[in-house]
Design an enzyme around this catalytic site. Sequence first.
Site, PDB file in Angstrom:
ATOM      1  N   ASP A  83       4.880   4.061   4.773  1.00 57.31           N
ATOM      2  CA  ASP A  83       5.021   3.655   6.108  1.00 57.31           C
ATOM      3  C   ASP A  83       5.019   1.960   6.026  1.00 57.31           C
ATOM      4  OD1 ASP A  83       2.619   3.793   4.769  1.00 57.31           O
ATOM      5  OD2 ASP A  83       1.396   3.308   6.598  1.00 57.31           O
ATOM      6  N   GLU A 141      -0.107   5.385   5.199  1.00 60.52           N
ATOM      7  CA  GLU A 141      -1.106   4.696   4.391  1.00 60.52           C
ATOM      8  C   GLU A 141      -1.913   3.652   5.076  1.00 60.52           C
ATOM      9  OE1 GLU A 141      -3.792   2.737   1.866  1.00 60.52           O
ATOM     10  OE2 GLU A 141      -2.060   1.829   2.834  1.00 60.52           O
TER      11      GLU A 141
HETATM   12 ZN   LIG Z   1      -0.869  -2.712   2.937  1.00 68.10          ZN
HETATM   13 ZN   LIG Z   2      -0.002  -0.649   0.585  1.00 65.10          ZN
END
Ligand SMILES: [Zn+2]
Ligand SMILES: [Zn+2]
Length: 395
Positions: A83, A141
Site C-alpha cells: 500500500d 500495512e
Molecule cells: Zn510506512
Molecule cells: Zn512501510
Amino acid sequence: MAHSAHDLIAVPKAILNDVVEIRRDIHMHPELGFEEVRTAAIIADRLKRLGYDVRTKIAQTGVVGILRTGKPGRSVLLRADMDALPLEEATGLPFASSIPGKMHACGHDGHVAILLGAAAVIAERKDELCGTLVLCFQPAEEGKGGAAVMVREGVLDDPHVDVVYGLHLWSELPCGTIHTRPGPMMATSDTIEITVRGKGGHGAKPDHTIDPIVTAAQFVNSVQTLVSRKVDPLEPAVITIGAFHGGTASNIIPEDVHLLGTVRTFNEALRDEMPAKIETVLAGCCASANAKYDFTYLKRYPVTANDPREAEYVKELAAATLGPQRVGLTPKVMGAEDFSFMLQQRPGCYFFLGARVDAQPETPHHSSHFLIDESAFEAGIRMMVALALDAPRQS
Ligand SMILES: [Zn+2]
Ligand SMILES: [Zn+2]
C-alpha cells in the site's frame, strides 16, 4: 548455519531491469490500503506466468503465490506489503505519482518489485528448493493492519507456514545493507481519542462556563509527565497528542474539545497499563474543572519482536550472501509495523534493507520528498532468494 554457496546468487540483468520497471510503474500508480486492485492484478499475473499456485482476494486485495516442492523442509513465508500513503508527492521524479494525494512514500512499491524479482529468480532455480514457499503480498500495512486480516483469513494455515520473513527498505541506512535485531525491534502503536466536555458560553464570562480548552490544554501538559514520572526510565515510551480541535471564534468558549494521540512502547505489560494511566490524568484534570470526558484507547499494532534464533540466522545468511561488511545490528525503532501480527503467530525475522540516497539524505519515510536508491533492490532480491533456498533446510 547459512549455506556458503549463497554468495553465488546472481540476479540476471534482465530481471533487475524488469524489477526497476515494475517499481516505477507501481510508484506512478499508488493505491491506498485495501484498494490495491491494480497492484494485486500485476502481481497475480506475473506469479501465474512464473508457475506459482496463485490465490487472490485474501484480506480483500492480498495475493499469495505458493510453490510446493514435495521435498521435506520447512514452509517459509516471505512478505511484501503493497500500500501507498495519502500524501502529495513532491519528489519531481520522472515516474512520480500520477494520482493526486497518493504516494508510495514508504518504499512498499520497492517491496513488491523485489519480491517479484525474487519470484522470477526462484522459478529458474526451482530444482534447488525444498519444503514449501509462500510469497505473500499484503495489503494495508499503513495503519489498517492488513497483516492481521491475512492471518485471520488463514494465510499461515493453508499451507501451514513454519517461519515468516519480512523485508523493509530503509532510507536511513547505507544502500544495500541488511540490518536487524533479536527480540523487540519496532514499537507498539495505539491510538487515543478524547473528548473533553465542558459548558460553552461567552468568552468574557468564563466564570459562567466550564472551559474545555483550558482543561484539555492542562491534560496535554500533564500527560507529558506520565512518561517522565510514571514509567520506568529504562523503558522507552512515547505519548504524543497529534490533534487538538476545539472552538470557532475568539470570544466563544466552546462546548467541547477533541484530541487524538498515539502511544508507543516496547513492553506489552507497560502497554496494558497505559489506558488506565492516561485516563487517571484525564479524569484528574476534568474533575478539577468540573468537566466530563469520553476516552477511547484503541490497541493497534503489537511489538514487532524477532525470534532471536531467526534474527541470528538472517544475519548469518546475509553475511554469506552479501558479505559481512554489509550486515549490521539496528537500534530499536519507535515506528510500528503490522508484520508484528505474523510474528505473534510464528517465529521469524523482520529486517531492514538500506536504501539511502547519499546525495539527498534528508528524505525520510512518510515525507512527500521520500527517496530510495533503486540499486538496493539487487541485495534485496538476493536476500529473498537466499531465504527461499536456505530457510526450508533449517530446523
Ligand atoms: Zn510506512
Ligand atoms: Zn512501510
